[in-house]
Write a protein that holds these residues in place. Sequence first.
Motif, short mmCIF file in Angstrom:
data_model
loop_
_atom_site.label_atom_id
_atom_site.label_comp_id
_atom_site.label_asym_id
_atom_site.label_seq_id
_atom_site.Cartn_x
_atom_site.Cartn_y
_atom_site.Cartn_z
N VAL A 173 2.09 2.01 -3.37
CA VAL A 173 1.07 2.34 -4.26
C VAL A 173 0.70 3.99 -3.93
CG1 VAL A 173 -1.68 2.23 -4.67
CG2 VAL A 173 -0.26 0.24 -4.43
N VAL A 174 0.86 4.31 -2.70
CA VAL A 174 0.55 5.71 -2.39
C VAL A 174 1.87 6.60 -2.66
CG1 VAL A 174 0.21 7.23 -0.57
CG2 VAL A 174 -0.97 5.00 -0.63
N TRP A 175 2.88 6.18 -2.49
CA TRP A 175 4.08 7.12 -2.46
C TRP A 175 4.92 6.50 -3.68
CZ3 TRP A 175 2.99 5.45 2.81
CH2 TRP A 175 2.24 6.47 3.57
N GLY B 257 -2.85 -0.51 -7.66
CA GLY B 257 -3.43 -1.13 -6.55
C GLY B 257 -3.28 -2.45 -6.33
N ALA C 274 0.77 -1.33 0.18
CA ALA C 274 0.09 0.01 -0.05
C ALA C 274 1.00 1.28 0.19
CB ALA C 274 -0.82 0.10 1.33
N GLY C 275 1.99 1.13 0.83
CA GLY C 275 2.70 2.34 0.93
C GLY C 275 3.37 2.69 -0.55
#
Length: 267
Positions: A185-187, A192, A182-183
């Motif tokens: 994906v976000v940064w 996803g 998830a990290g």
Amino acid sequence: MANFGDLRARVLSGIVMAVVGVAAIWLGGYTFGVLAVVLAGLMGWELHKMMVPDAPEGRAEATGVVAAILVGVFTVWQGGWFALAGLALGAVAMAWKMPRDRVIFGLYFALILWAAHGLIVLREGYGLIFVLWLVCVVIASDVAGYFAGRVIGGPKFWPRVSPKKTWSGTVAGWLLAAGVGAGFVVWGGMPGEVIALSSLLAFAGQLGDIAESAIKRRMKVKDSSNLIPGHGGVLDRFDAMIAVAALALVLAYLGAFSGHIVPGLPG
């Protein structure tokens, strides 16, 4: 606190390995390639020494040299499925010369070769962020399993093969690996589905750990060697990584990671 008696040695050697590893991954190219080839050689040496402790002097070292040469040759001159087939044939040839446990040796030796080759190919083909993601997934799974297993405890995952592994540590590894995904994906700009793939790769890493534990148990040895304080040998430290790298390479050749790297990221 007795459960954490080896923590200091693990942390210190882990920091050294992290610095060397991250620097090589960041630089890529020949620096990272040489590191992967050297690691393949060391793991090939450890595997032979562990499985044939009474082998003539120099035989295990020769196996390590062959492992390094195979990875180097097939990475420089070939790629794709042909390289995987060639490395597998090389593992079969080496296993044929073993006095015993040829199938076990051949399969694990092939896994080592595929992993080392895969790390180089994935670094060059997908870039820095991709390989950092793989490394972070392995670290997250290992850290979560280490602490959850000791703090929470509970039923063993596979007590006959790996007496210390618990279901709490195994599941914690999946969850923290998903968090790492998830990290990224976000940064990191990754899509996803990387979250689910992170848990899948973490599970592959855990199975890689169990596979090495099974070999050590069969050979009645505690560690693959004593090269790394607090971690045993190179195989003891990278048993999960080789399974993750090998699976990631196969998935890459199957097209699972198409478009997973955002153009413009360092690589």
